[in-house]
Design an enzyme around this catalytic site. Structure first.
Site, PDB file in Angstrom:
ATOM      1  N   THR A 146       0.553  -1.244  -0.079  1.00 24.94           N
ATOM      2  CA  THR A 146       0.042  -0.174   0.109  1.00 24.94           C
ATOM      3  C   THR A 146       0.726   1.262  -0.136  1.00 24.94           C
ATOM      4  O   THR A 146       2.011   1.180   0.688  1.00 24.94           O
ATOM      5  CB  THR A 146      -1.053  -0.288   1.404  1.00 24.94           C
ATOM      6  OG1 THR A 146      -1.817  -0.860   0.843  1.00 24.94           O
ATOM      7  CG2 THR A 146      -1.552   1.460   1.501  1.00 24.94           C
ATOM      8  N   ARG A 174     -15.966  -4.570   0.811  1.00 22.22           N
ATOM      9  CA  ARG A 174     -15.053  -4.531   1.896  1.00 22.22           C
ATOM     10  C   ARG A 174     -14.215  -3.228   1.860  1.00 22.22           C
ATOM     11  O   ARG A 174     -13.487  -2.630   1.223  1.00 22.22           O
ATOM     12  CB  ARG A 174     -14.282  -5.312   1.965  1.00 22.22           C
ATOM     13  CG  ARG A 174     -13.278  -5.523   3.174  1.00 22.22           C
ATOM     14  CD  ARG A 174     -11.920  -5.170   2.840  1.00 22.22           C
ATOM     15  NE  ARG A 174     -10.831  -5.114   3.844  1.00 22.22           N
ATOM     16  CZ  ARG A 174      -9.451  -4.738   4.053  1.00 22.22           C
ATOM     17  NH1 ARG A 174      -9.341  -3.884   3.000  1.00 22.22           N
ATOM     18  NH2 ARG A 174      -8.601  -4.765   4.855  1.00 22.22           N
ATOM     19  N   ILE A 175     -14.362  -2.627   3.064  1.00 20.31           N
ATOM     20  CA  ILE A 175     -13.639  -1.303   3.003  1.00 20.31           C
ATOM     21  C   ILE A 175     -12.303  -1.392   4.504  1.00 20.31           C
ATOM     22  O   ILE A 175     -12.872  -2.163   5.343  1.00 20.31           O
ATOM     23  CB  ILE A 175     -14.476  -0.305   3.681  1.00 20.31           C
ATOM     24  CG1 ILE A 175     -15.351   0.159   2.473  1.00 20.31           C
ATOM     25  CG2 ILE A 175     -13.835   1.249   4.078  1.00 20.31           C
ATOM     26  CD1 ILE A 175     -16.535   1.082   2.651  1.00 20.31           C
ATOM     27  N   GLY A 176     -11.237  -1.138   4.298  1.00 19.46           N
ATOM     28  CA  GLY A 176     -10.229  -1.444   5.171  1.00 19.46           C
ATOM     29  C   GLY A 176      -9.990  -0.333   5.868  1.00 19.46           C
ATOM     30  O   GLY A 176     -10.755   0.601   6.125  1.00 19.46           O
ATOM     31  N   ASP A 177      -8.841  -0.148   6.567  1.00 20.45           N
ATOM     32  CA  ASP A 177      -8.191   0.693   7.266  1.00 20.45           C
ATOM     33  C   ASP A 177      -7.785   2.088   6.734  1.00 20.45           C
ATOM     34  O   ASP A 177      -7.919   3.359   7.306  1.00 20.45           O
ATOM     35  CB  ASP A 177      -6.941   0.414   8.069  1.00 20.45           C
ATOM     36  CG  ASP A 177      -6.012   0.021   7.187  1.00 20.45           C
ATOM     37  OD1 ASP A 177      -6.044  -0.902   6.359  1.00 20.45           O
ATOM     38  OD2 ASP A 177      -4.682   0.889   7.381  1.00 20.45           O
ATOM     39  N   THR A 196       0.006   0.601   7.154  1.00 16.65           N
ATOM     40  CA  THR A 196      -0.288  -0.413   6.133  1.00 16.65           C
ATOM     41  C   THR A 196      -0.332  -1.831   6.751  1.00 16.65           C
ATOM     42  O   THR A 196       0.104  -1.930   7.968  1.00 16.65           O
ATOM     43  CB  THR A 196       0.835  -0.316   4.902  1.00 16.65           C
ATOM     44  OG1 THR A 196       0.498  -1.223   4.172  1.00 16.65           O
ATOM     45  CG2 THR A 196       2.250  -0.485   5.684  1.00 16.65           C
ATOM     46  N   LYS A 198      -2.661  -5.394   7.509  1.00 22.62           N
ATOM     47  CA  LYS A 198      -4.219  -5.863   7.661  1.00 22.62           C
ATOM     48  C   LYS A 198      -5.266  -5.030   8.077  1.00 22.62           C
ATOM     49  O   LYS A 198      -5.141  -4.834   9.357  1.00 22.62           O
ATOM     50  CB  LYS A 198      -4.255  -7.287   8.551  1.00 22.62           C
ATOM     51  CG  LYS A 198      -5.118  -8.288   7.794  1.00 22.62           C
ATOM     52  CD  LYS A 198      -4.910  -9.934   8.435  1.00 22.62           C
ATOM     53  CE  LYS A 198      -4.083 -10.498   7.187  1.00 22.62           C
ATOM     54  NZ  LYS A 198      -3.339 -11.728   7.540  1.00 22.62           N
ATOM     55  N   GLY A 199      -5.959  -4.434   7.245  1.00 18.73           N
ATOM     56  CA  GLY A 199      -6.841  -3.264   7.741  1.00 18.73           C
ATOM     57  C   GLY A 199      -7.778  -3.613   9.033  1.00 18.73           C
ATOM     58  O   GLY A 199      -7.881  -2.628   9.830  1.00 18.73           O
TER      59      GLY A 199
HETATM   60  N1  ASP Z   1      -4.111  -1.928   4.930  1.00 15.34           N
HETATM   61  C1  ASP Z   1      -4.753  -2.315   3.477  1.00 15.34           C
HETATM   62  C2  ASP Z   1      -6.079  -3.099   3.643  1.00 15.34           C
HETATM   63  O1  ASP Z   1      -6.323  -3.703   4.574  1.00 15.34           O
HETATM   64  C3  ASP Z   1      -3.822  -3.308   2.719  1.00 15.34           C
HETATM   65  C4  ASP Z   1      -2.246  -2.806   2.911  1.00 15.34           C
HETATM   66  O2  ASP Z   1      -1.895  -2.070   3.551  1.00 15.34           O
HETATM   67  O3  ASP Z   1      -1.785  -3.543   2.122  1.00 15.34           O
HETATM   68  O4  ASP Z   1      -6.797  -2.587   2.944  1.00 15.34           O
END
Ligand code: ASP
EC number: 3.4.19.5
Length: 276
Positions: A146, A174-177, A196, A198-199
């Site tokens: 990311t 899906r929405i991440g962080d 960056t 796992k969201g």
């Molecule tokens: N943090 C991002 C997400 O979970 C992915 C990443 O940082 O590679 O969407």
């Protein structure tokens, strides 16, 4: 992820979005349906203004749209059809969604589906590949691509910007962080943070805000605060961040196998690293 002292971070994120080697913009990883849903967020630590977008499938630079949300709307966060319509209204560059689907990401999706996993951007390295040796040495398999930048200018203003395609094989919708203020992106008068990993883990730990809160309420230095959050608040293999404080301290800790990262300052200092 990049940290810039006396630099313009937002433009750097655009450059990284245009590079297919990173998980954002052109190089965005794919959903379980083989589609792209990009998201981005930007925050100005001086005004506390921020803008975020999710679910983009045609916008070339998600970070630019996030900035327009911040500057031109009374809102903070636009997603999916509404965000796409806003992009058209603002005349930002858009392309056919297939522009974002690269052969590398089709392969990553196949690997993730085979392993029945939703995962951080990662292609299984071949035997003998240094990435495999590093992964084994670190007891995990994650590297993160990311893109994010934090910046401090000569007047002491801090800003943070993050852009991503999300996780490989993520559910549609899906929405991440990344677009969640205080999770993947945050800036105030103490520091600017871009995370960056796992969201879901980053959102639970409100990673970016936690770093700022530890500085403000506990008097920790940026380095101490960020190390505490990455080591104590997020399970190993799940997160990394870049951060800069108002006095120019820079830190880039991570608990994954590697994190592509760089730092540059006005006086000519620069560093680039992947592994520990
Ligand atoms: N943090 C991002 C997400 O979970 C992915 C990443 O940082 O590679 O969407």
């Amino acid at each position: 992820m990049c940290a810039f002292v006396f630099w313009e971070g937002g433009y750097q994120v655009r450059e990284l979005e245009n590079d297919p080697n990173f998980n954002a913009g052109r190089g965005s990883v794919l959903t379980s349906q083989g589609t792209v849903e990009m998201e981005a967020c930007i925050m100005d630590g001086t005004t506390m203004k921020c803008g975020a977008v999710s679910g983009l499938s045609t916008v070339v630079n998600a970070i630019s749209l996030a900035r327009l949300v911040m500057e031109k709307t009374p809102h903070i966060y636009l997603a999916f059809d509404g965000a796409e319509a806003f992009a058209r209204e603002q005349g930002v560059e858009t392309v056919d969604p297939n522009h974002f689907v690269t052969p590398e990401n089709i392969e990553r999706l196949e690997q993730a589906k085979e392993a029945n996993r939703v995962q951080i951007d990662f292609t299984q390295p071949a035997k003998g590949d240094i990435r495999k040796e590093n992964a084994e040495a670190n007891g995990g398999d994650s590297q993160i691509g990311t893109v994010g930048c934090v910046a401090l200018d000569s007047h002491g203003n801090l800003a943070s910007a993050t852009s991503t395609g999300g996780l490989v094989n993520k559910m549609v919708g899906r929405i991440g962080d990344t677009p969640v203020i205080g999770a993947g992106t945050y800036a105030n008068s103490y520091c600017a943070v871009s995370a960056t990993g796992k969201g879901e883990a980053i959102i639970k730990a409100t990673v970016a805000r936690e770093v700022a809160a530890l500085m403000e309420y506990k008097g920790l230095s940026l380095k101490e605060a960020a190390a505490y959050v990455i080591e104590e608040k997020v399970a190993k293999g799940n997160a990394g961040l870049v951060a800069v404080s108002a006095n120019g301290e820079v830190t880039m800790p991570f608990n994954t196998t590697g994190m592509f990262r760089a730092c540059a300052t006005e006086d000519g200092h620069s560093e680039i690293s992947i592994w520990n």
